[in-house]
Write a protein that holds these residues in place. Structure first.
Motif, PDB file in Angstrom:
ATOM      1  N   MET A   1       0.668  -1.278   0.081  1.00 36.22           N
ATOM      2  CA  MET A   1       0.029   0.233  -0.178  1.00 36.22           C
ATOM      3  C   MET A   1       0.782   1.210  -0.022  1.00 36.22           C
ATOM      4  O   MET A   1       0.747   2.283  -0.746  1.00 36.22           O
ATOM      5  N   LYS A   2       1.624   1.267   1.135  1.00 37.72           N
ATOM      6  CA  LYS A   2       2.638   2.561   0.862  1.00 37.72           C
ATOM      7  C   LYS A   2       3.459   2.630  -0.150  1.00 37.72           C
ATOM      8  O   LYS A   2       3.857   3.829  -0.728  1.00 37.72           O
ATOM      9  N   LYS A   3       4.110   1.405  -0.432  1.00 37.79           N
ATOM     10  CA  LYS A   3       4.765   1.563  -1.723  1.00 37.79           C
ATOM     11  C   LYS A   3       4.374   1.903  -3.011  1.00 37.79           C
ATOM     12  O   LYS A   3       4.729   2.695  -3.830  1.00 37.79           O
ATOM     13  N   GLY A   4       3.045   1.623  -3.138  1.00 42.50           N
ATOM     14  CA  GLY A   4       2.205   1.811  -4.271  1.00 42.50           C
ATOM     15  C   GLY A   4       1.925   3.428  -4.283  1.00 42.50           C
ATOM     16  O   GLY A   4       2.039   4.221  -5.475  1.00 42.50           O
ATOM     17  N   LEU A   5       1.593   3.922  -3.152  1.00 43.55           N
ATOM     18  CA  LEU A   5       1.269   5.278  -2.975  1.00 43.55           C
ATOM     19  C   LEU A   5       2.399   6.141  -3.258  1.00 43.55           C
ATOM     20  O   LEU A   5       2.339   7.311  -3.738  1.00 43.55           O
ATOM     21  N   LEU A   6       3.782   5.656  -2.681  1.00 45.02           N
ATOM     22  CA  LEU A   6       4.756   6.257  -3.085  1.00 45.02           C
ATOM     23  C   LEU A   6       5.251   6.355  -4.486  1.00 45.02           C
ATOM     24  O   LEU A   6       5.665   7.424  -4.814  1.00 45.02           O
ATOM     25  N   ALA A   7       5.011   5.186  -5.224  1.00 38.81           N
ATOM     26  CA  ALA A   7       5.140   5.058  -6.660  1.00 38.81           C
ATOM     27  C   ALA A   7       4.389   6.107  -7.375  1.00 38.81           C
ATOM     28  O   ALA A   7       4.859   7.022  -8.348  1.00 38.81           O
ATOM     29  N   LEU A   8       3.102   6.497  -6.916  1.00 39.64           N
ATOM     30  CA  LEU A   8       2.356   7.429  -7.648  1.00 39.64           C
ATOM     31  C   LEU A   8       2.420   8.842  -7.114  1.00 39.64           C
ATOM     32  O   LEU A   8       2.114   9.897  -7.626  1.00 39.64           O
ATOM     33  N   SER A   9       3.137   9.191  -6.052  1.00 39.74           N
ATOM     34  CA  SER A   9       3.238  10.459  -5.457  1.00 39.74           C
ATOM     35  C   SER A   9       3.852  11.379  -6.346  1.00 39.74           C
ATOM     36  O   SER A   9       3.663  12.692  -6.074  1.00 39.74           O
ATOM     37  N   PRO A  10       4.632  11.209  -7.491  1.00 35.24           N
ATOM     38  CA  PRO A  10       5.139  12.130  -8.242  1.00 35.24           C
ATOM     39  C   PRO A  10       4.172  12.952  -8.923  1.00 35.24           C
ATOM     40  O   PRO A  10       4.378  14.043  -9.297  1.00 35.24           O
ATOM     41  N   LEU A  11       3.220  12.253  -9.331  1.00 32.80           N
ATOM     42  CA  LEU A  11       1.951  12.994  -9.976  1.00 32.80           C
ATOM     43  C   LEU A  11       1.289  13.687  -9.145  1.00 32.80           C
ATOM     44  O   LEU A  11       0.932  14.919  -9.539  1.00 32.80           O
ATOM     45  N   GLY A  12       1.277  13.488  -7.822  1.00 26.75           N
ATOM     46  CA  GLY A  12       0.583  14.255  -6.819  1.00 26.75           C
ATOM     47  C   GLY A  12       1.330  15.831  -6.552  1.00 26.75           C
ATOM     48  O   GLY A  12       0.952  16.725  -6.659  1.00 26.75           O
ATOM     49  N   VAL A  13       2.772  15.237  -6.426  1.00 28.59           N
ATOM     50  CA  VAL A  13       3.668  16.568  -6.390  1.00 28.59           C
ATOM     51  C   VAL A  13       3.640  17.616  -7.537  1.00 28.59           C
ATOM     52  O   VAL A  13       3.485  18.614  -7.452  1.00 28.59           O
ATOM     53  N   PHE A  14       3.341  17.004  -8.914  1.00 34.61           N
ATOM     54  CA  PHE A  14       3.284  17.838 -10.038  1.00 34.61           C
ATOM     55  C   PHE A  14       1.986  18.648  -9.955  1.00 34.61           C
ATOM     56  O   PHE A  14       1.811  19.777 -10.328  1.00 34.61           O
ATOM     57  N   ILE A  15       0.815  17.902  -9.526  1.00 38.77           N
ATOM     58  CA  ILE A  15      -0.629  18.333  -9.561  1.00 38.77           C
ATOM     59  C   ILE A  15      -0.674  19.502  -8.398  1.00 38.77           C
ATOM     60  O   ILE A  15      -1.080  20.689  -8.524  1.00 38.77           O
ATOM     61  N   VAL A  16       0.096  19.508  -7.239  1.00 33.52           N
ATOM     62  CA  VAL A  16       0.243  20.396  -6.478  1.00 33.52           C
ATOM     63  C   VAL A  16       0.931  21.484  -6.671  1.00 33.52           C
ATOM     64  O   VAL A  16       0.605  22.699  -6.586  1.00 33.52           O
ATOM     65  N   MET A  17       2.069  21.416  -7.206  1.00 35.09           N
ATOM     66  CA  MET A  17       3.158  22.391  -7.657  1.00 35.09           C
ATOM     67  C   MET A  17       2.494  23.073  -8.815  1.00 35.09           C
ATOM     68  O   MET A  17       2.624  24.303  -8.691  1.00 35.09           O
ATOM     69  N   TYR A  18       1.622  22.550  -9.788  1.00 34.92           N
ATOM     70  CA  TYR A  18       1.578  23.334 -10.871  1.00 34.92           C
ATOM     71  C   TYR A  18      -0.190  23.751 -10.609  1.00 34.92           C
ATOM     72  O   TYR A  18      -0.612  24.938 -10.715  1.00 34.92           O
ATOM     73  N   LEU A  19      -1.012  22.669 -10.618  1.00 38.99           N
ATOM     74  CA  LEU A  19      -2.429  22.963 -10.662  1.00 38.99           C
ATOM     75  C   LEU A  19      -3.096  23.730  -9.454  1.00 38.99           C
ATOM     76  O   LEU A  19      -3.359  24.886  -9.356  1.00 38.99           O
ATOM     77  N   VAL A  20      -2.640  23.105  -8.190  1.00 36.81           N
ATOM     78  CA  VAL A  20      -3.156  23.604  -7.078  1.00 36.81           C
ATOM     79  C   VAL A  20      -2.430  25.043  -6.806  1.00 36.81           C
ATOM     80  O   VAL A  20      -3.217  26.172  -6.313  1.00 36.81           O
ATOM     81  N   THR A  21      -1.299  25.218  -6.808  1.00 38.87           N
ATOM     82  CA  THR A  21      -0.484  26.453  -6.796  1.00 38.87           C
ATOM     83  C   THR A  21      -1.241  27.589  -7.720  1.00 38.87           C
ATOM     84  O   THR A  21      -1.224  28.685  -7.355  1.00 38.87           O
TER      85      THR A  21
END
Length: 424
Positions: A1-21
């Motif tokens: 579970m944690k490993k899978g979420l960590l693998a997907l987290s770069p996409l979350g970083v992009f969304i937060v960094m670009y879209l959310v900001t």
């Protein structure tokens, strides 16, 4: 579970960094999309533990330089060269003047949408349609009171209509082949879902166009300068490869521009060079997106999504919803609707067979939801190409993408309410 979420987290970083900001700042130009991908890419390389740094960079580079990515980049280069040389030669202005002469103001939005639907249905590719129509759409918008992002979104929406329905679309071919059904059957099911949505959006554009008036003084139409765009449209419709179409367009702009005296050979070269340079940001974004998504795939992010989303399937409706969610999320992680369908096609077939989902409906769901997601992500080829040709930020187009949104709602309702009944 944690490993899978960590693998997907770069996409979350992009969304937060670009879209959310950008949303918080109230300005989508505040954070360059290239910076969003740079931060997410650096983060992805850092979290890929257990491998030497050079190996992680090699994985990233492999994704950035795949044959599919390079093909996309070549199309960007040719599109930039054609669009700018045509603009300098006067081809765009002439084509815009012709459109304003032939179409009354209230029909501009609806007419452009119908043209994009027809061309994309004929050529089976959204990118080819966007390349052909976006410069014209942006030019018309600048001559009227219509916003450029809205006109660009009209072209993108219409282009996805054919990408989803056309018999020669790669997404249609892959979806039907993975689900084991005929193209004509999938087309029939798909039509019941997307055609009503297209009609609704056409009516919306007709209504929105009521307040639009054409300019009082439309420039003179130089028909010889319209030829490059007419040839590009016609050769695309008959099925010529998009790279061959763009090359032919570039040659025609050179011949006509030089004979007309608009520029000499070196002026033509300079116009092409400026157009290619103008596509530089798109090329960089494309490569960084490819590298980022390859690291996500390598770290097991895609496999994690597939496993989690199929865990609780128990009914036919939930099976269809899981297929829709699978292809949408994988498309979000790959930024390529064809690759997304290939990735989940086998699993979707397995789910469909187990829970009695009609293969024609499954193929339609795969194709429709992948096209919807592809049309809404700011780092997909469609929005990147449209934004580059219209000199816009990709995110500024998203609020006006009425057709992909409408199709997404229609496709979701077709699952919830078991429509069309014959195939559900």
């Amino acid at each position: 579970m944690k490993k899978g979420l960590l693998a997907l987290s770069p996409l979350g970083v992009f969304i937060v960094m670009y879209l959310v900001t950008s949303i918080i700042a109230g300005d989508f130009y505040k954070v360059p999309i290239t910076v969003g991908f740079l931060v997410a890419s650096m983060y992805a390389v850092v979290i890929s533990g257990g491998l030497p740094l050079r190996k992680r960079i090699d994985i990233y580079s492999k994704g950035a330089g795949t044959s599919q990515m390079m093909l996309m980049i070549w199309i960007f280069i040719l599109a930039g060269a054609f669009a700018h040389s045509a603009k300098v030669m006067g081809s765009i202005d002439a084509t815009v003047n012709l459109a304003l002469t032939l179409l009354p103001g209230e029909m501009l939005l609806a007419g452009l949408f119908l043209a994009a639907c027809f061309i994309s249905l004929s050529v089976g590719t959204s990118v080819g349609t966007i390349v052909a129509l976006t410069p014209i759409a942006a030019g018309v918008a600048q001559q009227t009171e219509i916003s450029v992002p809205l006109m660009t979104a009209v072209v993108v929406g219409g282009s996805l209509f054919g990408d989803n329905l056309s018999f020669i679309s790669d997404t249609t071919i892959v979806a039907t082949s993975t689900q084991g059904c005929r193209l004509s059957d999938k087309f029939r099911v798909n039509s019941f879902i997307v055609v009503p949505a297209a009609i609704v959006i056409l009516c919306v554009y007709l209504y929105m166009g009521q307040g639009v008036t054409s300019p009082h003084s439309v420039g003179e139409v130089s028909f010889v300068k319209v030829i490059p765009y007419l040839v590009v449209l016609l050769t695309a419709i008959v099925g010529m490869n998009v790279m061959a179409v763009l090359t032919l367009g570039i040659v025609l702009t050179g011949i006509i521009g030089i004979v007309d005296g608009t520029y000499d050979v070196f002026g033509w070269f300079h116009a092409m060079g400026d157009g290619i340079i103008g596509m530089g940001e798109l090329i960089i974004i494309t490569m960084m997106a490819g590298g980022l998504l390859e690291i996500i795939r390598h770290n097991g992010g895609i496999d994690f999504l597939l496993e989690r989303l199929t865990r609780h399937v128990s009914t036919k409706r939930s099976a269809e919803l899981s297929i829709a969610a699978l292809v949408s999320l994988v498309n979000l992680c790959t930024a390529n609707n064809t690759v997304a369908i290939i990735t989940v096609g086998g699993l979707a077939k397995h789910i469909g067979d187990r829970y009695g989902v009609d293969s024609r409906k499954a193929a339609s769901i795969l194709d429709t939801f992948s096209c919807v997601m592809q049309g809404l992500i700011p780092y997909g080829a469609q929005l990147l190409m449209a934004a580059g040709l219209a000199a816009l930020n990709p995110a500024s187009i998203i609020p006006y993408l009425y057709y992909p949104m409408a199709v997404g709602v229609a496709a979701l309702l077709s699952i919830v309410f078991r429509y069309p009944k014959r195939y559900s």
